[in-house]
Design a protein around this motif. Structure first.
Motif, PDB file in Angstrom:
ATOM      1  N   THR A 181      78.740  26.076  22.357  1.00  0.00           N
ATOM      2  CA  THR A 181      79.536  26.627  23.449  1.00  0.00           C
ATOM      3  C   THR A 181      78.761  27.498  24.425  1.00  0.00           C
ATOM      4  OG1 THR A 181      80.164  28.651  22.248  1.00  0.00           O
ATOM      5  CG2 THR A 181      81.511  26.673  21.863  1.00  0.00           C
ATOM      6  N   GLY A 182      77.673  28.111  23.943  1.00  0.00           N
ATOM      7  CA  GLY A 182      76.915  29.021  24.782  1.00  0.00           C
ATOM      8  C   GLY A 182      77.597  30.354  25.015  1.00  0.00           C
ATOM      9  N   THR A 183      78.651  30.648  24.242  1.00  0.00           N
ATOM     10  CA  THR A 183      79.422  31.878  24.493  1.00  0.00           C
ATOM     11  C   THR A 183      79.535  32.781  23.265  1.00  0.00           C
ATOM     12  OG1 THR A 183      81.502  30.731  23.967  1.00  0.00           O
ATOM     13  CG2 THR A 183      80.803  30.749  26.280  1.00  0.00           C
ATOM     14  N   GLU A 184      78.803  32.484  22.203  1.00  0.00           N
ATOM     15  CA  GLU A 184      78.932  33.299  21.001  1.00  0.00           C
ATOM     16  C   GLU A 184      78.539  34.748  21.264  1.00  0.00           C
ATOM     17  OE1 GLU A 184      79.769  33.903  16.807  1.00  0.00           O
ATOM     18  OE2 GLU A 184      80.411  32.526  18.391  1.00  0.00           O
ATOM     19  N   HIS A 185      77.563  34.981  22.163  1.00  0.00           N
ATOM     20  CA  HIS A 185      77.163  36.353  22.467  1.00  0.00           C
ATOM     21  C   HIS A 185      78.306  37.123  23.107  1.00  0.00           C
ATOM     22  CE1 HIS A 185      76.656  34.211  26.201  1.00  0.00           C
ATOM     23  NE2 HIS A 185      76.260  35.282  26.858  1.00  0.00           N
ATOM     24  N   VAL A 190      70.435  35.654  19.785  1.00  0.00           N
ATOM     25  CA  VAL A 190      69.882  37.004  19.899  1.00  0.00           C
ATOM     26  C   VAL A 190      69.452  37.293  21.330  1.00  0.00           C
ATOM     27  CG1 VAL A 190      67.978  38.512  19.210  1.00  0.00           C
ATOM     28  CG2 VAL A 190      69.169  37.140  17.492  1.00  0.00           C
ATOM     29  N   SER A 191      68.784  36.349  21.949  1.00  0.00           N
ATOM     30  CA  SER A 191      68.292  36.540  23.316  1.00  0.00           C
ATOM     31  C   SER A 191      69.441  36.736  24.299  1.00  0.00           C
ATOM     32  CB  SER A 191      67.441  35.331  23.727  1.00  0.00           C
ATOM     33  OG  SER A 191      67.000  35.461  25.058  1.00  0.00           O
ATOM     34  N   GLU A 242      72.650  40.235  27.748  1.00  0.00           N
ATOM     35  CA  GLU A 242      74.010  40.567  28.190  1.00  0.00           C
ATOM     36  C   GLU A 242      74.294  42.041  27.932  1.00  0.00           C
ATOM     37  OE1 GLU A 242      77.573  39.979  30.073  1.00  0.00           O
ATOM     38  OE2 GLU A 242      75.896  38.572  29.918  1.00  0.00           O
ATOM     39  N   CYS A 243      73.790  42.573  26.815  1.00  0.00           N
ATOM     40  CA  CYS A 243      73.915  44.012  26.572  1.00  0.00           C
ATOM     41  C   CYS A 243      73.221  44.803  27.681  1.00  0.00           C
ATOM     42  CB  CYS A 243      73.295  44.379  25.215  1.00  0.00           C
ATOM     43  SG  CYS A 243      74.317  43.994  23.783  1.00  0.00           S
ATOM     44  N   THR A 247      61.505  31.326   8.235  1.00  0.00           N
ATOM     45  CA  THR A 247      62.539  31.564   9.237  1.00  0.00           C
ATOM     46  C   THR A 247      62.825  33.052   9.384  1.00  0.00           C
ATOM     47  OG1 THR A 247      63.541  29.415   8.773  1.00  0.00           O
ATOM     48  CG2 THR A 247      64.911  31.036   9.893  1.00  0.00           C
ATOM     49  N   ALA A 248      62.929  33.741   8.259  1.00  0.00           N
ATOM     50  CA  ALA A 248      63.181  35.185   8.293  1.00  0.00           C
ATOM     51  C   ALA A 248      62.049  35.914   9.009  1.00  0.00           C
ATOM     52  CB  ALA A 248      63.351  35.718   6.880  1.00  0.00           C
ATOM     53  N   ARG A 249      60.838  35.551   8.705  1.00  0.00           N
ATOM     54  CA  ARG A 249      59.696  36.211   9.348  1.00  0.00           C
ATOM     55  C   ARG A 249      59.704  35.973  10.857  1.00  0.00           C
ATOM     56  NH1 ARG A 249      55.188  34.374   4.808  1.00  0.00           N
ATOM     57  NH2 ARG A 249      55.311  36.254   3.503  1.00  0.00           N
ATOM     58  N   GLU A 250      60.028  34.756  11.265  1.00  0.00           N
ATOM     59  CA  GLU A 250      60.056  34.459  12.692  1.00  0.00           C
ATOM     60  C   GLU A 250      61.133  35.269  13.401  1.00  0.00           C
ATOM     61  OE1 GLU A 250      60.369  30.575  15.681  1.00  0.00           O
ATOM     62  OE2 GLU A 250      59.954  30.304  13.542  1.00  0.00           O
ATOM     63  N   LEU A 251      62.294  35.396  12.776  1.00  0.00           N
ATOM     64  CA  LEU A 251      63.373  36.167  13.384  1.00  0.00           C
ATOM     65  C   LEU A 251      63.056  37.665  13.396  1.00  0.00           C
ATOM     66  CD1 LEU A 251      66.498  34.292  11.982  1.00  0.00           C
ATOM     67  CD2 LEU A 251      65.776  34.438  14.369  1.00  0.00           C
ATOM     68  N   MET A 252      62.403  38.151  12.361  1.00  0.00           N
ATOM     69  CA  MET A 252      62.004  39.555  12.339  1.00  0.00           C
ATOM     70  C   MET A 252      61.064  39.868  13.505  1.00  0.00           C
ATOM     71  SD  MET A 252      61.434  39.746   8.205  1.00  0.00           S
ATOM     72  CE  MET A 252      60.664  41.344   8.119  1.00  0.00           C
ATOM     73  N   THR A 253      60.071  39.027  13.705  1.00  0.00           N
ATOM     74  CA  THR A 253      59.116  39.218  14.796  1.00  0.00           C
ATOM     75  C   THR A 253      59.812  39.144  16.150  1.00  0.00           C
ATOM     76  OG1 THR A 253      57.319  38.272  13.480  1.00  0.00           O
ATOM     77  CG2 THR A 253      57.021  38.304  15.868  1.00  0.00           C
ATOM     78  N   PHE A 254      60.707  38.179  16.287  1.00  0.00           N
ATOM     79  CA  PHE A 254      61.439  37.989  17.541  1.00  0.00           C
ATOM     80  C   PHE A 254      62.309  39.202  17.867  1.00  0.00           C
ATOM     81  CE2 PHE A 254      64.985  36.071  20.015  1.00  0.00           C
ATOM     82  CZ  PHE A 254      64.247  35.562  21.078  1.00  0.00           C
TER      83      PHE A 254
END
Length: 305
Positions: free
Chosen positions: A162-166, A195-196, A201-202, A260-267
């Protein structure tokens, strides 16, 4: 700094360990044994919080045959109260609010301990009949127990569609949510997109992001993977292929979750979005339970405490 203070300060880098309560048919003696075993695992892990899921039948959301039959489980709040006693650890009690009529929900709210935490979960689909809506549950919490630290569910896969979860996250934030917990993450790009978009948006609204807790789950068989997909978890084709053709499916799943966790932590650190990690152990298979504990220990060592 304790967990509640970290969340209120919009700081991250914390670890949850999540389990499901025993089946409703479990005897009190056996339920106590399971709780005691869980406490021993927690003592070794030293997570920042324990998550107790509230399991609901989601067949209204997915008409396909369920890979594993639905089995009702004990109420997580009752399981906590009866079998964990004085637990020196914050507990996040999930509440599938649609299962409870308003009077029962009010009673549960008013009986929650000081500095409690919860995640309210709405209906699986618009067609699902509910006793209490998510918006009504949020209003009751604001009225009766504004001190109850409230979390919401985040679904990266829905953002892909949907592109609207944020925007849903921001609406929940306005309704009182102080943190979010995702469903199981297998598609790292979907999580990063969410996350992005949430982060920027925040910024556009001059708001400070709240912690997003990413959930990870290892699987030791293709049937377990199919069940995750039935629940709505998007598993990229390449990951499905790797797990299907791996000599050791559980080890391959473990390595993927860790990466995956490491990539998200860095991001998240780069975007300055506070985050947490949630490792769930919902299997009854010993090897999968042990792998979940090992994953949580590995990730705990990589958090900035």
């Amino acid at each position: 700094m304790d967990l509640q203070q970290r969340i209120c300060d919009r700081a991250g880098e914390f670890l949850f360990f999540a389990v499901t309560p025993p089946r409703q048919t479990t005897t009190p003696e056996r339920a106590q044994e399971i709780a005691d075993i869980t406490r021993k695992r927690l003592d070794g892990l030293e997570p920042d919080g324990l998550v107790l899921y509230d399991i609901d039948d989601e067949s209204d959301r997915n008409p396909a045959e369920r890979p594993f039959p639905f089995t009702p489980t004990m109420d997580p709040a009752e399981y906590l109260a009866r079998h964990f006693g004085e637990l020196d650890l914050p507990v996040v009690v999930y509440r599938a609010v649609g299962k409870y009529d308003e009077s029962d929900f009010r009673s549960w709210l008013t009986g929650q301990p000081d500095r409690g935490l919860s995640v309210f979960v709405g209906a699986a689909s618009r067609e699902t009949p509910v006793a209490t809506t998510l918006s009504r549950a949020q209003s009751l919490r604001a009225e009766l127990r504004p001190d109850l630290l409230l979390g919401g569910v985040a679904i990266p896969e829905r953002h892909t569609r949907t592109g609207t979860e944020h925007l849903r996250l921001l609406a929940k934030q306005e309704a009182g949510c102080s943190y979010f917990v995702t469903q199981v993450v297998y598609d790292v790009n979907a999580a990063k997109d969410l996350v992005s978009d949430y982060r920027y948006e925040c910024a556009a609204r001059d708001l400070v992001p709240v912690p997003i807790v990413f959930t990870f789950s290892v699987c030791g068989s293709m049937k377990t993977l199919e069940f995750l997909r039935w629940l709505g978890v998007d598993v990229p084709r390449w990951i499905h292929n790797e797990l299907q053709h791996a000599d050791d499916t559980l080890q391959a799943s473990f390595e993927h979750a860790l990466a995956t966790a490491r990539e998200l932590m860095t991001f998240c650190r780069r975007l300055e979005v506070p985050f947490g990690l949630n490792v769930e152990s919902v299997s009854i298979r010993r090897e999968e339970i042990e792998a979940a504990v090992d994953l949580a220990a590995r990730l705990r060592s990589e958090l900035c405490r």
